[in-house]
Design a protein around this motif. Structure first.
Motif, mmCIF file in Angstrom:
data_model
loop_
_atom_site.group_PDB
_atom_site.id
_atom_site.type_symbol
_atom_site.label_atom_id
_atom_site.label_comp_id
_atom_site.label_asym_id
_atom_site.label_seq_id
_atom_site.Cartn_x
_atom_site.Cartn_y
_atom_site.Cartn_z
ATOM 1 N N ASP A 201 -31.683 2.558 -0.721
ATOM 2 C CA ASP A 201 -30.946 3.740 -0.257
ATOM 3 C C ASP A 201 -30.675 3.644 1.245
ATOM 4 O OD1 ASP A 201 -31.066 4.713 -2.813
ATOM 5 O OD2 ASP A 201 -32.776 6.049 -2.417
ATOM 6 N N TRP A 202 -31.682 3.195 1.986
ATOM 7 C CA TRP A 202 -31.533 3.069 3.450
ATOM 8 C C TRP A 202 -30.431 2.064 3.790
ATOM 9 C CZ3 TRP A 202 -33.096 -1.233 6.619
ATOM 10 C CH2 TRP A 202 -33.032 -0.974 7.995
ATOM 11 N N ARG A 203 -30.434 0.940 3.093
ATOM 12 C CA ARG A 203 -29.415 -0.086 3.355
ATOM 13 C C ARG A 203 -28.021 0.403 2.973
ATOM 14 N NH1 ARG A 203 -33.920 -3.401 2.409
ATOM 15 N NH2 ARG A 203 -33.834 -3.066 0.147
ATOM 16 N N GLU A 204 -27.933 1.145 1.883
ATOM 17 C CA GLU A 204 -26.633 1.659 1.450
ATOM 18 C C GLU A 204 -26.071 2.648 2.472
ATOM 19 O OE1 GLU A 204 -24.686 4.125 -2.313
ATOM 20 O OE2 GLU A 204 -26.607 3.054 -2.575
ATOM 21 N N MET A 205 -26.934 3.493 3.015
ATOM 22 C CA MET A 205 -26.487 4.446 4.038
ATOM 23 C C MET A 205 -26.002 3.706 5.298
ATOM 24 S SD MET A 205 -29.087 7.730 3.720
ATOM 25 C CE MET A 205 -30.553 6.893 3.147
ATOM 26 N N LYS A 206 -26.688 2.635 5.657
ATOM 27 C CA LYS A 206 -26.239 1.844 6.812
ATOM 28 C C LYS A 206 -24.846 1.261 6.570
ATOM 29 C CE LYS A 206 -29.208 -1.352 7.708
ATOM 30 N NZ LYS A 206 -29.591 -2.535 8.505
ATOM 31 N N GLU A 207 -24.650 0.751 5.368
ATOM 32 C CA GLU A 207 -23.345 0.180 5.031
ATOM 33 C C GLU A 207 -22.252 1.234 5.174
ATOM 34 O OE1 GLU A 207 -22.314 -2.881 4.091
ATOM 35 O OE2 GLU A 207 -24.296 -3.777 4.394
ATOM 36 N N ASP A 208 -22.597 2.465 4.845
ATOM 37 C CA ASP A 208 -21.623 3.560 4.911
ATOM 38 C C ASP A 208 -21.581 4.231 6.287
ATOM 39 O OD1 ASP A 208 -21.028 3.102 2.255
ATOM 40 O OD2 ASP A 208 -22.426 4.626 1.511
ATOM 41 N N GLU A 209 -22.309 3.635 7.254
ATOM 42 C CA GLU A 209 -22.358 4.154 8.635
ATOM 43 C C GLU A 209 -22.944 5.574 8.694
ATOM 44 O OE1 GLU A 209 -18.663 3.701 10.690
ATOM 45 O OE2 GLU A 209 -18.326 1.650 9.968
ATOM 46 N N LYS A 210 -23.897 5.825 7.807
ATOM 47 C CA LYS A 210 -24.549 7.132 7.779
ATOM 48 C C LYS A 210 -26.023 6.964 8.139
ATOM 49 C CE LYS A 210 -21.582 8.886 4.055
ATOM 50 N NZ LYS A 210 -21.564 9.359 2.631
ATOM 51 N N GLU A 211 -26.586 7.981 8.786
ATOM 52 C CA GLU A 211 -27.996 7.896 9.106
ATOM 53 C C GLU A 211 -28.825 8.460 7.963
ATOM 54 O OE1 GLU A 211 -29.319 11.855 11.518
ATOM 55 O OE2 GLU A 211 -28.500 10.213 12.739
ATOM 56 N N VAL A 243 -35.869 0.108 14.512
ATOM 57 C CA VAL A 243 -35.254 0.217 15.842
ATOM 58 C C VAL A 243 -33.821 0.714 15.671
ATOM 59 C CG1 VAL A 243 -34.496 -1.034 17.903
ATOM 60 C CG2 VAL A 243 -36.699 -1.588 16.834
ATOM 61 N N LYS A 244 -33.460 1.725 16.460
ATOM 62 C CA LYS A 244 -32.108 2.289 16.381
ATOM 63 C C LYS A 244 -31.089 1.408 17.109
ATOM 64 C CE LYS A 244 -33.501 7.195 16.284
ATOM 65 N NZ LYS A 244 -33.371 8.473 17.017
ATOM 66 N N THR A 245 -29.905 1.294 16.504
ATOM 67 C CA THR A 245 -28.727 0.726 17.176
ATOM 68 C C THR A 245 -27.579 1.685 16.872
ATOM 69 O OG1 THR A 245 -27.981 -0.637 15.313
ATOM 70 C CG2 THR A 245 -29.647 -1.596 16.764
ATOM 71 N N GLU A 246 -26.326 1.237 17.027
ATOM 72 C CA GLU A 246 -25.178 2.080 16.651
ATOM 73 C C GLU A 246 -24.938 1.946 15.150
ATOM 74 O OE1 GLU A 246 -24.697 0.647 20.837
ATOM 75 O OE2 GLU A 246 -24.833 -0.369 18.903
ATOM 76 N N LEU A 247 -24.894 3.062 14.458
ATOM 77 C CA LEU A 247 -24.629 3.018 13.022
ATOM 78 C C LEU A 247 -23.180 2.667 12.717
ATOM 79 C CD1 LEU A 247 -26.731 6.027 11.696
ATOM 80 C CD2 LEU A 247 -27.137 3.585 11.320
ATOM 81 N N ASP A 248 -22.319 2.758 13.724
ATOM 82 C CA ASP A 248 -20.923 2.369 13.514
ATOM 83 C C ASP A 248 -20.638 0.991 14.113
ATOM 84 O OD1 ASP A 248 -21.155 3.011 16.166
ATOM 85 O OD2 ASP A 248 -19.366 4.292 16.261
ATOM 86 N N PRO A 250 -19.600 -2.626 14.474
ATOM 87 C CA PRO A 250 -18.673 -3.358 13.594
ATOM 88 C C PRO A 250 -19.365 -4.401 12.719
ATOM 89 C CG PRO A 250 -18.372 -3.979 15.906
ATOM 90 C CD PRO A 250 -19.234 -2.763 15.890
ATOM 91 N N ASN A 251 -20.538 -4.883 13.157
ATOM 92 C CA ASN A 251 -21.280 -5.847 12.358
ATOM 93 C C ASN A 251 -22.417 -5.104 11.652
ATOM 94 O OD1 ASN A 251 -22.854 -7.871 11.274
ATOM 95 N ND2 ASN A 251 -23.008 -9.072 13.142
ATOM 96 N N PRO A 252 -22.315 -4.889 10.329
ATOM 97 C CA PRO A 252 -23.349 -4.120 9.610
ATOM 98 C C PRO A 252 -24.755 -4.692 9.787
ATOM 99 C CG PRO A 252 -21.419 -4.456 8.221
ATOM 100 C CD PRO A 252 -21.221 -5.313 9.441
ATOM 101 N N ALA A 253 -24.851 -6.008 10.043
ATOM 102 C CA ALA A 253 -26.167 -6.639 10.180
ATOM 103 C C ALA A 253 -26.896 -6.171 11.430
ATOM 104 C CB ALA A 253 -26.019 -8.151 10.203
ATOM 105 N N HIS A 302 -29.183 -17.707 14.477
ATOM 106 C CA HIS A 302 -29.917 -16.630 15.150
ATOM 107 C C HIS A 302 -29.008 -15.737 15.998
ATOM 108 C CE1 HIS A 302 -34.106 -17.556 14.177
ATOM 109 N NE2 HIS A 302 -33.805 -18.841 14.276
ATOM 110 N N LEU A 303 -27.700 -15.907 15.890
ATOM 111 C CA LEU A 303 -26.800 -15.096 16.717
ATOM 112 C C LEU A 303 -27.016 -13.602 16.498
ATOM 113 C CD1 LEU A 303 -23.486 -17.160 16.544
ATOM 114 C CD2 LEU A 303 -24.640 -16.436 18.641
#
Length: 561
Positions: A201-211, A243-248, A250-253, A302-303
């Protein structure tokens, strides 16, 4: 220059070129050598060319054995091939200050190093030595299920063999409290959170740019959750620190990444003391900062990790290292995966980590590949971002440049077939220990009384078919039972007779281990028992490393041709 002297000069260089290139001289190369030694002949180059071609053609009609003997009689010094060394230098590091460069290598102790691992080790070592810096080894042992307790020692031994100098050694499993403290600071600053959502569920929300619902909980709640995480109140998969980053982004990873997870498996070094295990991007960023790492060299796989780790540096205002990412390397024809090798050792298929079928550093060392060759290979490959295909042939060529000059020559016959010889009382012969080093002496042969030799089963078939054969550096034989002495005329070779390896009745039983795991059983000449070096060349077979030597036999490991 008289015509006789000119012809002698041409013949000398035609013979030299033929000896260097397996019996076939190139007339154009001979022209260059002749004109280089006597520039006054340049004006007559057009007239000389037909003569050079004619003499070269005559030389090419000779056997390699005849060419070698004639060249040695003319001038033994011409037998030594000049080597032109090319010097390869790695590019300068950005913002590198002499004496201030700090770099690291970070193996996971799941087993010993393999040939792929040597790249990062050698590149870092090269730069640290250039800049009089410091090289740290950091054992990244935060995945307890994959740790081999012997790997810490084996990796250290592998690096010693490679010539990689380590100035400081640390182990991540000794530093968990440090990672915990800094993670707490991240949470307290609002840059991290504890998530109890299901992983999918957490990964799916990230893909959708949702917290996820956990991300915006108050800091005091996050810290309470964090204490529970460290105290073992969550099971595996029930909670992670993120660790928080930007949920939007451009690179979902790159969007929010896991910093700590729960692991119930005991650690070989720390047992059950810890259950919250740091993920690589958390521990690496913290260690690189605290250890003062100035430059990081690693693969471009490792980029994304570099981008993740930079968030931690930025959150604390730490100075980031200079990052370099070299291209990926595909290594064919080698078993590298630790788990596969370990299972094959456990099942008895492989003899150990140094089994010649693997690509481990231990297997490479066992085969007689020199660390200088491995180092040269990776320095020449450099740190460019382009992907490369590893070439074993290139590594073998570099190794050949190192061992050819020091490897004495000996005869070896596989699957030997015996022949008695009649028709002469005594047969004498000799062969140089090394064709380029007459000062090392010769292997001297004398067959008398009951004269018995062994040749390989393959050569025995040729002997039976063609009825004539030459025992290299000894004599000619006519087929029969027993075989008959047929003189020592080298012109026999021009008529198509084959020159073969042989051993006398004192030949030493030999097991030759090949890279595919097969063993060739044969015999080597007994002079090899007096050899002081472990690397030799079995003539027309290849270079080998003598691993064990006894009066009743030797064990040799095939290196390469």
């Amino acid at each position: 220059m008289s015509d006789d002297r000119t012809e002698a000069l041409i013949r000398k260089y035609a013979l030299q070129n033929a000896v260097f290139f397996k019996g076939t001289a190139n007339s154009k190369a001979v022209v260059g050598k002749v004109l280089s030694e006597n520039p006054e002949l340049r004006s007559k180059a057009g007239e000389l060319t037909p003569l050079i071609e004619s003499i070269t053609a005559d030389v090419n009609k000779m056997s390699l054995e005849e060419q070698t003997k004639m060249l040695s009689d003319i001038d033994p010094s011409l037998m030594v091939k000049e080597k032109k060394e090319r010097i390869y230098l790695l590019p300068e590091l950005r913002n590198a200050v002499d004496g201030k460069v700090v770099m690291r290598i970070a193996p996971g102790p799941s087993g010993p190093l393999h040939i792929g691992h040597t790249r990062v080790s050698i590149l870092n070592d090269e730069y640290v030595k250039r800049y009089n810096g410091k090289l740290i080894i950091r054992y990244e042992d935060t995945n307890p299920e994959k740790i081999d307790p012997d790997a810490y020692r084996m990796i250290s031994e592998d690096l010693d063999w490679l010539g990689v100098k380590i100035h400081e050694s640390i182990t991540q499993s000794d530093r968990f409290e440090i990672y915990y403290e800094i993670t707490r600071e991240l949470i307290d600053k609002g840059h991290a959170y504890v998530c109890t959502c299901k992983g999918d569920d957490w990964r799916e929300m990230k893909e959708d740019e949702k917290e996820c619902p956990c991300r915006s909980l108050p800091i005091n709640v996050q810290l309470e959750r964090y204490d529970k995480l460290l105290n073992g109140e969550y099971g595996e998969g029930d909670a992670v620190a993120v660790v928080k980053t930007e949920l939007d982004h451009p690179n979902p990873a790159i969007r929010d990444f896991v910093a700590l997870r729960v692991v119930d498996h005991p650690h070989p070094k720390t047992g059950d003391r810890y259950r919250a295990y740091p993920m690589m991007n958390l521990s690496v960023a913290i260690d690189d900062h605290l250890l003062g790492v100035t430059h990081v060299i690693r693969g471009k796989d490792h980029l994304n990790n570099t981008l993740r780790q930079e968030y931690i540096f930025n959150y604390f205002g730490w100075k980031k290292p200079e990052y370099y990412h070299y291209g990926l390397v595909n290594i064919p024809d080698a078993v590298l995966k630790t788990s596969l090798i370990k299972e094959s050792i456990r099942s008895g298929e492989y003899s150990g980590w140094d089994d010649v079928r693997t690509g481990t550093v231990r297997a490479i060392e066992r085969r007689g590949i020199r660390p200088e060759a491995v180092r040269r290979y990776w320095v020449e490959s450099g740190i460019k971002s382009v992907d490369i295909q590893f070439s074993w042939d290139n590594l073998y060529g570099m190794n050949r440049d190192i061992i050819d000059d020091i490897s004495n020559r000996y005869f070896f016959v596989a699957d030997p077939v015996k022949y008695n010889i009649e028709g002469v009382e005594t047969i004498d012969g000799h062969a140089p220990l090394h064709p380029d080093h007459p000062e090392r002496g010769s292997r001297n042969y004398r067959l008398s009384g009951k004269k018995t030799v062994s040749i390989s089963s393959e050569d025995s078939k040729v002997f039976a078919e063609h009825k004539l054969i030459r025992l290299k550096d000894l004599c000619n034989l006519e087929y029969g039972t027993p075989a008959k002495f047929a003189g020592n005329d080298l012109s026999l070779l021009k008529k198509g007779a084959k020159a073969v390896q042989w051993v006398g009745k004192n030949g030493i039983k030999t097991e030759l281990y090949m890279p595919d795991g097969s063993i060739i059983h044969g015999m080597a000449e007994d002079a090899i028992l007096k050899e002081s070096k472990d690397t030799v060349q079995f003539e027309r077979v290849g270079f080998v490393r003598i691993e064990a030597k006894k009066d009743n036999g030797i064990r040799a490991i095939f290196t390469h041709r």
